[in-house]
Structures are given as C-alpha cells and as structure tokens.
Enzyme design. Structure first.
Site, PDB file in Angstrom:
ATOM      1  N   HIS A   1     -33.556  -3.557 -62.467  1.00 63.19           N
ATOM      2  CA  HIS A   1     -33.246  -3.374 -63.886  1.00 63.19           C
ATOM      3  C   HIS A   1     -34.256  -2.398 -64.474  1.00 63.19           C
ATOM      4  CE1 HIS A   1     -31.381  -4.445 -67.668  1.00 63.19           C
ATOM      5  NE2 HIS A   1     -32.589  -4.437 -68.199  1.00 63.19           N
TER       6      HIS A   1
ATOM      7  N   LEU B   1     -22.883  -3.160 -62.323  1.00 60.54           N
ATOM      8  CA  LEU B   1     -22.888  -3.662 -63.699  1.00 60.54           C
ATOM      9  C   LEU B   1     -22.051  -4.915 -63.926  1.00 60.54           C
ATOM     10  CD1 LEU B   1     -22.830  -0.214 -65.513  1.00 60.54           C
ATOM     11  CD2 LEU B   1     -24.786  -1.588 -64.790  1.00 60.54           C
TER      12      LEU B   1
END
Ligand code: GAR
Length: 187
Positions: free
Chosen positions: A104, A85
């Site tokens: 993603h 992240l």
C-alpha cells in the site's frame, strides 16, 4: 523453487521488479499473473516475460473457487497483490493463511480502505498536511488494508510536493523493498 502468484490491476511496475528480482535465481519464480482489468499493463509484461496471465471473472472470483483451485494446482507458496484493487474473498484468504501479502502506498492505518489507491492516496496525504508518507507491506485478511504489518518504510513529504512527486518517492521505496520482502517470506 518457490512459486509466486501475482495479482495486479495497474501498470505492473512492482510485478516487473519482482519478476526481475527472481529471474535466474533458482529461488522462486512467478508462475501466474492474474488481473481484473483487460487493459492493464500487466498483460503486456506477462506476454513479454512468458508468464501465464489470467483475466479474472468477477462472479467466479467472489463466489466460486476457480482461482483458489488454480493457485493450489500451481503449488503457490506466496500470493502477492501488486496494485490489485479488489477485496480478496474469504475463501482465498482462508486457503492461503499468512501467504497473501499486499503493498500500500502510504503508512497504514492512515490513508487505507476502499477507494484509497494510487493518486487518491497521495492527494489525501498532502491534503492532511502530513510531513511523511511511505509504504506498508502487510498480510491480507478479509478487510481492506487491514492485516498485520510486515514492513513500513518512510519518505519525507515536503511543502512543494504534488501527488506526482510524492508518488515517485513512494514508488522508489516500493521497488526497493517489495522484492526483498517477497524473498524474505519465501525463505
Ligand atoms: C502501487 O503504488 C501500490 O502500492 C498501489 O498500486 C500501485 C500499483 O503500481 N496499491 C494500492 O493502492 C492498493 N491499495 P504498479 O502497477 O506500477 O505496480
């Protein structure tokens, strides 16, 4: 034999799929797993799979070259972000041009960017009334969720979907496609 480095901050289910995919193939192996979260499930996976694991030092990651050197020393062919992240710093992007990829859990460019991960993505997709979602596998550049798209796969969003049910549909696509794309890029 090609060398894969995985960056992950979550439960590590995608990392596990990649490890499983290449086990005993002679094609590629995961040589190191790096994470910024000491409590991430990925460390248990690394221990079980006997893959060296590294807890990332934030200062070094963003301002040093420790990790660039580590990946170079390991002759890394592909850097795989599997639920990682943090934004990847410029020196790392530049050291591995077109050799860093990310997954993603939505159809970029929609629902990407800082703070858009995991359930936040699925909540946003539902709130926007989308009729489909899916996955995007893309090259990593110096911006969040922005590099060239390698693959998108879609799934329907239905009226009764919750973030949890949508997450499961998306995860099926992730687990099916991510190892195959890693393999394709290494050939
Ligand atoms: C995956 O759904 C991946 O797409 C997402 O994190 C999850 C990690 O799951 N990545 C992002 O949201 C990046 N912006 P895992 O730990 O079970 O592999």
């Amino acid at each position: 034999m090609k060398n894969i480095a995985i960056f992950a901050s979550g439960t590590g289910s995608n990392a596990q799929k990649i490890i499983d995919h290449f086990r005993n193939t002679g094609l590629a192996r995961v040589t190191v797993i790096l994470s910024n979260k000491a409590e991430a499930g990925i460390f248990k996976i690394a221990e079980r799979e006997q893959i060296p694991a590294v807890l990332i030092d934030k200062e070094q990651f963003f301002r040093g070259d420790t990790y660039v050197k580590l990946l170079q020393d390991l002759d890394t062919d592909l850097v795989v972000l599997a639920g990682f992240l943090w934004k990847v710093p410029a020196n790392l992007v530049q050291a591995f041009p077109n050799r860093i990829i990310n997954i993603h859990p939505a159809l970029l460019p929609k629902f990407g960017g800082k703070g858009m991960y995991g359930h936040f993505v699925h909540e946003a997709v539902l709130a926007a009334g989308e009729t489909e979602s899916g996955i995007t596998i893309h090259y990593v550049n110096e911006k969040y969720d922005d590099g060239g798209v390698i693959l998108q796969e879609r799934c329907p969003v239905t009226a009764d979907d919750t973030p949890e049910t949508l997450a499961r549909k998306v995860q099926v696509l992730e687990h099916r496609w991510f190892p195959l794309i890693v393999e394709r890029l290494l050939k």
